[in-house]
Design an enzyme around this catalytic site. Structure first.
Site, PDB file in Angstrom:
ATOM      1  N   LYS A 114       0.825  -1.215   0.000  1.00 39.05           N
ATOM      2  CA  LYS A 114       0.000   0.000   0.000  1.00 39.05           C
ATOM      3  C   LYS A 114       0.852   1.256   0.000  1.00 39.05           C
ATOM      4  O   LYS A 114       0.527   2.246  -0.635  1.00 39.05           O
ATOM      5  CB  LYS A 114      -0.951   0.017   1.205  1.00 39.05           C
ATOM      6  N   LYS A 197      -8.435 -10.632  -8.366  1.00 39.96           N
ATOM      7  CA  LYS A 197      -9.443 -10.845  -7.325  1.00 39.96           C
ATOM      8  C   LYS A 197     -10.730 -10.094  -7.623  1.00 39.96           C
ATOM      9  O   LYS A 197     -10.664  -8.962  -8.125  1.00 39.96           O
ATOM     10  CB  LYS A 197      -8.887 -10.282  -6.010  1.00 39.96           C
ATOM     11  N   LYS A 200     -14.118  -4.586  -4.915  1.00 35.28           N
ATOM     12  CA  LYS A 200     -15.038  -3.461  -5.050  1.00 35.28           C
ATOM     13  C   LYS A 200     -14.368  -2.282  -5.740  1.00 35.28           C
ATOM     14  O   LYS A 200     -15.038  -1.371  -6.204  1.00 35.28           O
ATOM     15  CB  LYS A 200     -15.609  -3.060  -3.696  1.00 35.28           C
TER      16      LYS A 200
HETATM   17  P1  TYM Z   1     -10.751  -6.811   5.184  1.00 35.96           P
HETATM   18  O1  TYM Z   1     -11.826  -5.893   5.614  1.00 35.96           O
HETATM   19  O2  TYM Z   1      -9.875  -6.388   4.039  1.00 35.96           O
HETATM   20  O3  TYM Z   1     -11.346  -8.212   4.778  1.00 35.96           O
HETATM   21  C1  TYM Z   1     -12.214  -8.933   5.682  1.00 35.96           C
HETATM   22  C2  TYM Z   1     -11.953 -10.435   5.550  1.00 35.96           C
HETATM   23  O4  TYM Z   1     -12.200 -10.867   4.199  1.00 35.96           O
HETATM   24  C3  TYM Z   1     -11.065 -11.560   3.709  1.00 35.96           C
HETATM   25  N1  TYM Z   1     -11.045 -11.308   2.230  1.00 35.96           N
HETATM   26  C4  TYM Z   1     -11.057 -12.273   1.297  1.00 35.96           C
HETATM   27  N2  TYM Z   1     -11.040 -13.604   1.388  1.00 35.96           N
HETATM   28  C5  TYM Z   1     -11.070 -14.320   0.231  1.00 35.96           C
HETATM   29  N3  TYM Z   1     -11.130 -13.776  -1.030  1.00 35.96           N
HETATM   30  C6  TYM Z   1     -11.137 -12.424  -1.182  1.00 35.96           C
HETATM   31  N4  TYM Z   1     -11.223 -11.903  -2.411  1.00 35.96           N
HETATM   32  C7  TYM Z   1     -11.095 -11.600   0.018  1.00 35.96           C
HETATM   33  N5  TYM Z   1     -11.099 -10.253   0.259  1.00 35.96           N
HETATM   34  C8  TYM Z   1     -11.067 -10.099   1.614  1.00 35.96           C
HETATM   35  C9  TYM Z   1      -9.887 -10.978   4.482  1.00 35.96           C
HETATM   36  O5  TYM Z   1      -8.792 -11.855   4.551  1.00 35.96           O
HETATM   37  C10 TYM Z   1     -10.487 -10.787   5.858  1.00 35.96           C
HETATM   38  O6  TYM Z   1     -10.463 -11.977   6.604  1.00 35.96           O
HETATM   39  N6  TYM Z   1      -7.298  -5.977   8.705  1.00 35.96           N
HETATM   40  C11 TYM Z   1      -8.526  -6.689   8.402  1.00 35.96           C
HETATM   41  C12 TYM Z   1      -9.643  -6.375   9.361  1.00 35.96           C
HETATM   42  C13 TYM Z   1      -9.285  -6.617  10.777  1.00 35.96           C
HETATM   43  C14 TYM Z   1      -9.189  -7.874  11.421  1.00 35.96           C
HETATM   44  C15 TYM Z   1      -8.844  -7.580  12.772  1.00 35.96           C
HETATM   45  C16 TYM Z   1      -9.363  -9.193  11.001  1.00 35.96           C
HETATM   46  C17 TYM Z   1      -9.004  -5.661  11.701  1.00 35.96           C
HETATM   47  N7  TYM Z   1      -8.741  -6.249  12.909  1.00 35.96           N
HETATM   48  C18 TYM Z   1      -8.663  -8.604  13.695  1.00 35.96           C
HETATM   49  C19 TYM Z   1      -9.170 -10.200  11.941  1.00 35.96           C
HETATM   50  C20 TYM Z   1      -8.829  -9.910  13.272  1.00 35.96           C
HETATM   51  C21 TYM Z   1      -8.991  -6.283   7.006  1.00 35.96           C
HETATM   52  O7  TYM Z   1      -8.706  -5.215   6.537  1.00 35.96           O
HETATM   53  O8  TYM Z   1      -9.823  -7.184   6.413  1.00 35.96           O
END
Ligand code: TYM
Length: 334
Positions: A114, A197, A200
């Site tokens: 990023k 992937k 959005k």
């Molecule tokens: P985030 O909001 O980007 O995504 C949420 C969850 O979705 C999974 N994910 C996917 N899995 C499979 N295929 C895809 N195309 C795909 N896109 C997203 C991500 O791996 C995630 O599990 N940092 C985290 C949010 C967070 C968090 C936490 C998660 C903050 N604190 C504590 C677990 C524990 C995030 O930005 O996920």
């Protein structure tokens, strides 16, 4: 088991998020035993690591909460809340910031991706983001954290922070959280290009199925989805080099809750002219009830906000003893 996971409230949830993450959360909630607790939260504080428009962050948070409810997260069984309403997250974040090392954060691939060459102009929050994520799970002494593959490194960092904190202060406070990266959670790819992937941020809306799409829109997007002119083989091995075909079979399998080979056993020999309508029927049958619940919830935003407030109160109560113990461990007794 203490299960904790979060999702950023980015708005516009699509099939990739649903099949990749939320479906696993609902399955874990449904499989929970009497000694287990599930906490699922909207990582609204993490959203501040990127530029935000206040009204959008607010709307997206309510909409994401409505989406989780529509997908089957049940606030009577799971603790559903938004991170900002439980200040213990930010407090523990600060205590853990004393433990986390710059070098650890510098190695985070998500930061490297990023920040790219413009690290100097990024927010401090983007850099320290994984420390808050560690606080999110350690605050509840999480044992299991269901995430997609892209979050694995952040979870490893949480384990490193927990180990160093316990060691430095001579306590046995934080158990090491296990990332749960479900094999059933597929990587769902764009409908227009099987090598990227589903996302959005893709400028083409035809590349994804949004959870809010109507039946006709779902059917139309799947009809126009990129595929190929070959028939379906008998096993997944036969889909090698056919990324778009593999993606459509993967989506079918994930929606049906079966393995891709089982889908092929049923559809081998068919071309996409026959397979796509079957996929559309399945997608509509699965997603229409979610969309209808979501539409109803979006019409009653105060009820969604009330569900979050209820969850935040429960999360606050669970977090309090851990935060207190962490404060005492570092000498903040007064
Ligand atoms: P985030 O909001 O980007 O995504 C949420 C969850 O979705 C999974 N994910 C996917 N899995 C499979 N295929 C895809 N195309 C795909 N896109 C997203 C991500 O791996 C995630 O599990 N940092 C985290 C949010 C967070 C968090 C936490 C998660 C903050 N604190 C504590 C677990 C524990 C995030 O930005 O996920």
């Amino acid at each position: 088991m203490r299960i904790v996971s979060g999702i950023q409230p980015t708005g516009n949830l699509h099939l990739g998020n649903y099949l990749g993450a939320i479906k696993q959360w609902v399955a874990m909630q449904d499989a929970m035993g009497p000694d287990d607790t599930c906490l699922f939260f909207l990582a609204d504080l993490h959203a501040l690591s990127q530029p935000v428009v206040a009204a959008e962050l607010h709307a997206n948070t309510v909409e994401m909460a409505a989406t989780l409810l529509a997908c089957g997260i049940d606030p009577a069984r799971s603790i559903l809340f938004n991170q900002a309403r439980v200040p213990a997250h930010t407090e523990l974040n600060w205590l853990l910031s004393g433990t986390a090392r710059m070098g650890w954060l510098n190695r985070m691939t998500q930061w490297k991706d990023k920040a790219g060459k413009s690290g100097e102009t990024q927010s401090v929050a983007l850099f320290t983001y994984p420390v808050l994520q560690a606080a999110d799970v350690l605050l509840y002494k999480a044992t299991h954290v269901p995430v997609g593959h892209d979050q694995k490194q952040h979870l490893e960092l949480a384990r490193d922070i927990a180990t160093k904190f316990n060691g430095d202060f001579g306590v046995d406070l934080f158990p090491l959280p296990e990332p749960l990266i479900s094999k059933a959670a597929p990587r769902i790819m764009s409908l227009r290009d099987g090598s990227v992937k589903m996302s959005k941020s893709d400028p083409s809306d035809a590349s994804r199925i949004n959870l809010i799409d109507s039946d006709d829109v779902i059917a139309g997007k799947l009809r126009k989805a990129k595929s190929d002119a070959d028939v379906l083989p008998e096993t997944v091995a036969g889909l090698e080099g056919r990324a778009e075909a593999l993606n459509l079979v993967t989506i079918y399998a994930a929606l049906a809750g079966v393995k891709p080979d089982a889908v092929l056993a049923e559809h081998a020999g068919k071309g996409f002219g026959a397979f796509k309508p079957a996929l559309a029927d399945l997608a509509i049958a699965t997603l229409a009830p979610v969309r209808d619940r979501l539409t109803a919830l979006l019409g009653d935003r105060p009820a969604v906000a009330a569900a979050l407030a209820h969850g935040a109160a429960k999360a606050t109560a669970l977090a309090a003893p851990t935060l207190r113990a962490a404060q005492e461990a570092v000498g903040l007794h007064l």
